[in-house]
Design a protein around this motif. Structure first.
Motif, mmCIF file in Angstrom:
data_model
loop_
_atom_site.group_PDB
_atom_site.id
_atom_site.type_symbol
_atom_site.label_atom_id
_atom_site.label_comp_id
_atom_site.label_asym_id
_atom_site.label_seq_id
_atom_site.Cartn_x
_atom_site.Cartn_y
_atom_site.Cartn_z
ATOM 1 N N ALA A 33 -12.841 -2.876 1.614
ATOM 2 C CA ALA A 33 -11.766 -2.173 2.291
ATOM 3 C C ALA A 33 -10.487 -2.943 1.987
ATOM 4 C CB ALA A 33 -12.021 -2.127 3.775
ATOM 5 N N ILE A 34 -9.620 -2.332 1.204
ATOM 6 C CA ILE A 34 -8.383 -3.002 0.841
ATOM 7 C C ILE A 34 -7.294 -2.437 1.734
ATOM 8 C CG2 ILE A 34 -6.748 -3.424 -1.017
ATOM 9 C CD1 ILE A 34 -9.100 -2.815 -2.938
ATOM 10 N N ASP A 35 -6.661 -3.290 2.536
ATOM 11 C CA ASP A 35 -5.641 -2.802 3.454
ATOM 12 C C ASP A 35 -4.271 -2.815 2.778
ATOM 13 O OD1 ASP A 35 -7.733 -2.839 5.093
ATOM 14 O OD2 ASP A 35 -6.864 -4.090 6.656
ATOM 15 N N THR A 36 -3.563 -1.713 2.917
ATOM 16 C CA THR A 36 -2.264 -1.582 2.293
ATOM 17 C C THR A 36 -1.270 -1.105 3.338
ATOM 18 O OG1 THR A 36 -3.429 -0.824 0.333
ATOM 19 C CG2 THR A 36 -1.058 -0.489 0.375
ATOM 20 N N ALA A 37 -0.160 -1.828 3.478
ATOM 21 C CA ALA A 37 0.861 -1.383 4.437
ATOM 22 C C ALA A 37 1.814 -0.436 3.722
ATOM 23 C CB ALA A 37 1.608 -2.581 4.986
ATOM 24 N N ASN B 158 9.910 6.337 7.193
ATOM 25 C CA ASN B 158 10.801 6.652 8.311
ATOM 26 C C ASN B 158 10.780 5.565 9.389
ATOM 27 O OD1 ASN B 158 11.033 9.072 6.935
ATOM 28 N ND2 ASN B 158 9.338 9.971 8.070
ATOM 29 N N GLY B 159 10.824 4.320 8.947
ATOM 30 C CA GLY B 159 10.902 3.226 9.904
ATOM 31 C C GLY B 159 9.585 2.859 10.574
ATOM 32 N N GLN B 160 8.535 3.611 10.288
ATOM 33 C CA GLN B 160 7.220 3.316 10.909
ATOM 34 C C GLN B 160 6.293 2.745 9.839
ATOM 35 O OE1 GLN B 160 5.588 3.848 14.144
ATOM 36 N NE2 GLN B 160 3.970 2.788 13.062
ATOM 37 N N GLU B 161 5.584 1.666 10.191
ATOM 38 C CA GLU B 161 4.644 1.101 9.216
ATOM 39 C C GLU B 161 3.228 1.560 9.527
ATOM 40 O OE1 GLU B 161 3.833 -3.336 8.209
ATOM 41 O OE2 GLU B 161 5.814 -2.848 7.417
ATOM 42 N N TYR B 162 2.483 1.910 8.488
ATOM 43 C CA TYR B 162 1.088 2.340 8.627
ATOM 44 C C TYR B 162 0.215 1.411 7.810
ATOM 45 C CZ TYR B 162 3.485 6.689 9.845
ATOM 46 O OH TYR B 162 4.317 7.623 10.407
ATOM 47 N N VAL B 163 -1.011 1.168 8.274
ATOM 48 C CA VAL B 163 -1.947 0.390 7.467
ATOM 49 C C VAL B 163 -3.009 1.345 6.944
ATOM 50 C CG1 VAL B 163 -3.645 -1.467 7.453
ATOM 51 C CG2 VAL B 163 -1.563 -1.685 8.839
ATOM 52 N N PHE B 164 -3.095 1.454 5.620
ATOM 53 C CA PHE B 164 -4.122 2.304 5.017
ATOM 54 C C PHE B 164 -5.312 1.455 4.593
ATOM 55 C CE2 PHE B 164 -0.649 5.240 4.893
ATOM 56 C CZ PHE B 164 -1.259 6.486 4.971
ATOM 57 N N ILE B 165 -6.477 1.894 5.021
ATOM 58 C CA ILE B 165 -7.710 1.176 4.676
ATOM 59 C C ILE B 165 -8.401 2.023 3.617
ATOM 60 C CG2 ILE B 165 -9.896 0.282 5.572
ATOM 61 C CD1 ILE B 165 -8.552 0.496 8.416
#
Length: 440
Positions: free
Chosen positions: A215-219, A223-230
């Motif tokens: 599982a490689i986590d990518t930030a 629009n000013g909001q950060e998401y973490v994609f797994i």
């Protein structure tokens, strides 16, 4: 809060499945209408005292074998090691300490994860204790003697396993960015979606042995909001065994879903929706996560005015257990509708944490009961006294009734639909707990 993940690893035939089944017992929560979720039970939800965690059973590890099945078991165990929070290393007191155990121990030490060393088949503690002490030579701390078949010694072992959880919880608590797991069958375009969102191709893992970080986590910031994609794509493995590939992807999916708030199930438009898609979706459904179904490669489809509706109907049929899932038609190749993914994630995260005032819920309940009479049996009718929301992620409601037996699944589904009509709750499952309160 994601549940910690515990993996059981060890050589073949040391009793991993026996231990797994003894701990999982019959308490595995099977959602009746979720397809194939617990057919080959690779994972189970376990509760010990006040702690709950997800346990994964891996195949046996033969550290030096080139036999394709054993090699694939070793890779699978490596995935579990990479994604687990705590590892139970199971050995066998009857076979004693063997060379292969030391090799597995080396593999585990490199992971820098907490390892609980467990010595199985200790049916008689006095008789075997001398042999148990031999396992101190592995350099992994105190060995915990158990008998998986006799269910002996579990308490101390589980106390030790759970003692490692709190450290994880502290780290988790601080990170409130929405976590999104991209899940789906191999080759449906999961990595392409993340690469497109990032606008650059990431290099996935080198081919050095032991670097199967899956599982490689990518930030990603929008629009000013950060998401973490797994990303669960990880390595393309050339396994010849279909069952093994499937087992790999399930272990990977379970551990990624455990950590996410929202799961994006990617379906290949050119292949249509399949039973395996349903199986993967079932993992997110069972764990109460928000779900978005993203139909990828939509640009590659010859379309007329009926194409989209036909596809929607196929998905509704195959994923009938999750009618709440949000649906998007996208293309990672062209970037079509990828921006819409973010607004949809925001909405689902909001719905996952939506709290409804008890007064309003009870008004909806009263209205629902007035519109459709509750079921009755042998002259006794179900009475619904009170409803309240007790937790979020997913929204969970307790309904107090006079008789649990009368609270049929279909009537509770009807109440759920009434709540959804009022508040939407798009993209998230809802949980209902039925409690009995006897008439005085």
């Amino acid at each position: 809060m994601s549940k910690p993940v515990v993996a059981i690893v060890g050589r073949p035939n040391v009793g991993k499945s026996t231990l797994f089944n003894a701990l999982a017992g019959e308490r595995i929560s099977i959602v009746k209408d979720t397809p194939g979720v617990t057919r080959d039970r690779i994972y189970a939800d376990i509760t010990w005292l006040d702690q709950s965690f997800t346990m994964i059973d891996t195949g046996g590890i033969e550290p030096e074998s080139s036999d394709i099945i054993l090699k694939s078991m070793r890779e699978q165990a490596q995935i579990a090691i990479d994604t687990a929070d705590v590892i139970i290393f199971l050995t066998d007191v009857r076979q004693g300490l063997v060379d292969a155990d030391s090799k597995v121990a080396d593999m585990l030490r490199r992971s820098h994860k907490p390892v609980v060393l467990v010595v199985n088949k200790v049916d008689n503690f006095e008789k075997f204790m001398g042999d148990v002490y031999e396992f101190y030579n592995l350099g992994l701390g105190d060995p915990f003697p158990v008998s998986a078949s006799g269910k002996l010694g579990f308490g101390e072992m589980l106390d030790e396993v759970c003692s490692h959880f709190n450290k994880k919880a502290d780290i988790d608590e601080e990170d409130d960015r929405p976590k999104v797991a991209i899940i789906g069958k191999p080759n449906v375009g999961k990595s392409s979606i993340i690469n497109k969102l990032l606008g650059k191709d990431r290099v996935i893992v080198s081919d050095i042995a032991g670097t199967t970080r899956d599982a490689i986590d990518t930030a990603v910031k929008r629009n000013g909001q950060e998401y973490v994609f797994i990303d669960t794509a990880g390595l393309r493995r050339k396994s010849k065994i279909k069952d093994e590939i499937e087992r790999f992807s399930i272990i990977r999916t379970v551990t990624a879903v455990e950590r996410c708030d929202v799961a994006v199930l990617v379906i290949d438009a050119t292949m249509g929706v399949t039973e395996q898609d349903a199986k993967i979706a079932g993992i997110a459904h069972e764990r109460g996560k928000g779900v978005i179904v993203a139909v990828n490669k939509w640009d590659a489809i010859e379309k007329d005015d009926k194409t989209m509706n036909k596809f929607k109907n196929d998905i509704k049929m195959t994923l009938s257990f999750m009618p709440y899932a949000e649906l998007l038609f996208i293309s990672a190749e062209t970037g079509q509708r990828l921006e819409k993914l973010f607004t949809t994630i925001d909405m689902v995260v909001q719905n996952q944490t939506l709290r409804i005032a008890t007064g309003i819920l009870n008004e909806i309940l009263a209205e629902a009961v007035a519109l459709a009479e509750p079921p009755s049996d042998k002259g006794k009718r179900l009475r619904l006294y009170y409803i309240t929301e007790v937790s979020v992620k997913p929204p969970t409601f307790v309904i107090f009734v006079n008789d649990k037996e009368l609270a049929h699944f279909s009537y509770i589904r009807y109440i759920e639909n009434k709540i959804r009509e009022a508040f939407g709750f798009k993209g998230t499952p809802l949980r209902f707990i039925i409690r009995e309160r006897k008439d005085n």
